[in-house]
Scaffold this motif. Structure first.
Motif, short mmCIF file in Angstrom:
data_model
loop_
_atom_site.label_atom_id
_atom_site.label_comp_id
_atom_site.label_asym_id
_atom_site.label_seq_id
_atom_site.Cartn_x
_atom_site.Cartn_y
_atom_site.Cartn_z
N THR A 25 -7.38 -30.37 -22.91
CA THR A 25 -7.22 -31.32 -24.01
C THR A 25 -8.16 -31.07 -25.18
OG1 THR A 25 -8.70 -32.80 -22.86
CG2 THR A 25 -6.34 -33.11 -22.53
N LYS A 26 -9.33 -30.48 -24.93
CA LYS A 26 -10.26 -30.23 -26.01
C LYS A 26 -10.85 -28.84 -25.87
CE LYS A 26 -11.97 -34.80 -27.22
NZ LYS A 26 -13.09 -35.73 -27.02
N PRO A 27 -11.17 -28.13 -26.88
CA PRO A 27 -10.87 -28.44 -28.27
C PRO A 27 -9.47 -27.93 -28.62
CG PRO A 27 -12.21 -26.48 -28.15
CD PRO A 27 -11.96 -26.91 -26.73
N ARG A 28 -8.81 -28.56 -29.55
CA ARG A 28 -7.51 -28.06 -30.00
C ARG A 28 -7.75 -27.12 -31.18
NH1 ARG A 28 -3.44 -32.40 -31.55
NH2 ARG A 28 -3.39 -32.70 -29.33
N LEU A 375 3.11 -37.12 -23.45
CA LEU A 375 3.09 -38.41 -24.16
C LEU A 375 1.68 -38.99 -24.19
CD1 LEU A 375 4.73 -40.65 -25.48
CD2 LEU A 375 5.47 -41.38 -23.22
N LEU A 376 1.00 -38.89 -23.05
CA LEU A 376 -0.37 -39.39 -22.95
C LEU A 376 -1.25 -38.72 -24.01
CD1 LEU A 376 -2.74 -40.80 -21.43
CD2 LEU A 376 -2.76 -38.86 -19.86
N GLU A 377 -1.05 -37.43 -24.17
CA GLU A 377 -1.85 -36.66 -25.13
C GLU A 377 -1.55 -37.08 -26.57
OE1 GLU A 377 -2.78 -31.95 -25.95
OE2 GLU A 377 -1.09 -32.53 -24.70
N ASP A 378 -0.32 -37.57 -26.79
CA ASP A 378 0.14 -37.84 -28.15
C ASP A 378 -0.09 -39.30 -28.58
OD1 ASP A 378 1.24 -36.91 -30.49
OD2 ASP A 378 3.30 -37.39 -29.93
N VAL A 407 -7.15 -39.09 -19.36
CA VAL A 407 -7.41 -40.52 -19.13
C VAL A 407 -8.89 -40.82 -19.34
CG1 VAL A 407 -7.40 -42.35 -17.38
CG2 VAL A 407 -5.41 -40.87 -17.62
N ILE A 408 -9.74 -39.93 -18.85
CA ILE A 408 -11.18 -40.13 -19.03
C ILE A 408 -11.52 -40.13 -20.52
CG2 ILE A 408 -13.44 -39.02 -18.72
CD1 ILE A 408 -12.38 -38.07 -15.96
N GLU A 409 -10.97 -39.18 -21.24
CA GLU A 409 -11.27 -39.09 -22.68
C GLU A 409 -10.82 -40.35 -23.42
OE1 GLU A 409 -9.39 -35.51 -23.90
OE2 GLU A 409 -10.84 -34.28 -22.82
N ARG A 410 -9.77 -41.01 -22.92
CA ARG A 410 -9.25 -42.21 -23.59
C ARG A 410 -9.84 -43.49 -22.99
NH1 ARG A 410 -4.91 -41.92 -26.78
NH2 ARG A 410 -4.18 -39.81 -27.21
#
Ligand code: FAD
Length: 476
Positions: A25-28, A375-378, A407-410
């Motif tokens: 998920t990171k970094p993009r 979807l979670l990512e978006d 989920v942790i990041e959010r």
């Protein structure tokens, strides 16, 4: 909750790929930002529906052209008139049915392909039945007027009337498509067989056209009605060619997609990573799917729908496939470098479907977890999110670690419900305990058909609004 994990991907040869194919998920990569897909245009869809209704009225109205009180009183007059009404309305509705599944972008973005195909299925039999009525009524009308039997009138049509033979072939193709779409018969057929038979419908529309304009009294000597009918057919044909031909061609020339890697995610589930050019312009929202066509032996001639399982990481995109039948099995054996043609993106299983800014609950089972991951990512930053994953075994939880990390990041919540259906029940009581009050939540569900339906029912019983439950079915 499981510990975060940073996956790395190889190029299938055991060597680390020089370009990072990671979908962590990171970094993009900041050098190539992803363009977001547009939200649904409800007004456009309503305008299109209104336009379709007006078109139907005009088409039925055409049947009155050339009719007089005398023609109604003459032998077979009413039958002939009814035959014209059914012929015009049936053909018009057939064109609408074709357009419904043509994936018109404005309509698709609002309604979604799955629902459009559902509508097409539900009412698709009507134009065929109406056109069958047209054949019967016109034959009766003309037979009565000529004082001959039905069979001899039918033969007279084929032998003496212009382009009636091709219209008869068109009718036979129409009946074939209708019969093979009856659920009991369709289940016996391979999807590809059913699809090819359905393709003949395009041929049927074209074959029937000449008899319509050459034999229809409403068109002979009535240039305005003829212009309307020709314009209708030209616009429909143009829309099909533009949406199914020109648009995908332009997109594929721009992106030149090729398979970069295939890797196993879970037992029988594989991710296909695809690389392309100008991928910063690859417009897609998390949860959407494409029709994929792989230019390999035995695969090039049919396309299949698969959702993206992550947002694009230019120059890469990723989808995740469960081995089911021949195509999905072959997809998981694709060689790096295989050319890929896509159509899409399609679907309204996206963040745009939310009805409010409240909590978002994402529920996924089996390979249905894959669009849930994207979807979670978006979801917009700051969204209060709860994810619920269901599988029989822990190893079947596709993209488990990536989801946990997101989920942790959010700062959200993750529930993993693992165990056989007999032993571990995901019923109303369990859902209430896990998810609490659902009245202001938007809930996205993706999983096997039985799972999604039982989930939706249980969620409604727990107080979730119908319009706040968003489902993606992995079947049309
Ligand atoms: C909107 C949508 C999104 C999907 N996303 C995913 C995904 O992300 N991952 C995944 O593994 N699967 C996904 N699927 C399901 C996937 O498309 C089918 O499993 C695949 O096409 C099966 O083809 P097959 O030849 O391997 O199997 P078959 O044994 O031929 O078919 C298995 C089932 O898939 C249906 N099917 C077959 N071909 C097609 C086709 N061309 N179009 C539509 N349905 C077809 C058949 O009706 C049958 O019920 C999705 C389906 C839809 C409709």
């Amino acid at each position: 909750m499981v510990a975060p994990y940073r996956p790395t991907m190889t190029n299938g040869t055991g060597r680390q790929n020089p370009e990072s194919m990671t979908f962590e998920t990171k970094p993009r990569p900041s050098r190539a930002p992803r363009r977001v897909a547009r939200p649904p245009q409800r007004r456009t869809a309503n305008n299109l529906a209104l336009l379709a209704g007006i078109g139907l009225l005009i088409s039925v109205g055409l049947a009155f052209i050339g009719e007089s009180l005398g023609s109604f009183k003459s032998a077979g007059g009413w039958f002939t008139f009814a035959g014209r009404v059914t012929g015009l309305s049936g053909t018009y509705l057939l064109i609408i049915m074709v357009l419904l599944v043509t994936r018109l972008p404005w309509l698709e973005q609002t309604v979604g392909q799955v629902r459009l195909v559902h509508w097409h299925r539900t009412v698709g039999g009507w134009p065929i039945a109406i056109i069958a009525l047209h054949v019967i009524l016109i034959t009766i009308g003309y037979a009565q007027a000529s004082h001959v039997g039905l069979l001899s009138e039918f033969w007279a049509f084929i032998y003496h009337y212009p382009d009636m033979l091709s219209a008869t072939v068109a009718f036979a193709l129409l009946v074939l498509a209708g019969v093979t779409s009856i659920p009991a018969i369709r289940l016996q057929l391979k999807y590809q067989t059913w699809w090819v038979v359905h393709l003949y419908l395009y041929l049927a529309v074209v074959l029937a056209f000449a008899h319509e304009i050459k034999a229809g009294v409403m068109f002979i000597g009535h240039p305005l009605s003829l212009d309307f009918w020709i314009a209708l057919s030209v616009v429909a044909l143009g829309a099909v060619l533009a949406v199914r031909g020109v648009r995908p061609l332009a997109r594929n020339l721009r992106h030149q997609l090729r398979v970069a890697d295939v890797r196993e995610e879970a037992p029988g589930v594989y991710s296909v990573i695809i690389k392309g050019r100008n991928m910063n312009q690859f417009e897609v929202a998390g949860g959407q799917f494409f029709q994929w066509r792989f230019m390999a032996r035995g695969l090039w001639w049919h396309s299949h729908p698969y959702s993206l399982s992550a947002l694009p990481r230019p120059p890469f995109i990723r989808m995740t496939v469960k081995r089911l039948g021949l195509q999905s099995l072959a997809t998981t054996r694709l060689k790096p470098g295989t050319r890929v043609i896509v159509e899409g993106p399609y679907g309204v299983f996206t963040r745009h479907a939310r009805q409010g800014d409240g909590r978002v609950v994402l529920i996924g089972a089996g390979v249905g977890i894959s669009p849930i991951r994207a979807l979670l990512e978006d979801l917009p930053p700051g969204t209060n999110v709860t994810v619920l994953l269901r599988a029989s075994k822990a190893e079947d939880l596709v993209h488990r670690k990536e989801i946990a990390q997101l989920v942790i990041e959010r700062d959200g919540q993750l529930h993993e419900i693992v165990g056989s259906r007999k032993k571990v029940h995901l019923d109303g009581k369990a859902l209430r305990q896990l998810l609490g009050n659902l009245s202001t939540s938007d809930i996205y569900v993706c999983g096997p058909p039985g799972f999604s339906e039982s989930m939706a029912k249980a969620l409604v019983r727990l107080g979730a609004g119908h319009d706040r439950i968003h489902q993606e079915a992995f079947a049309f």
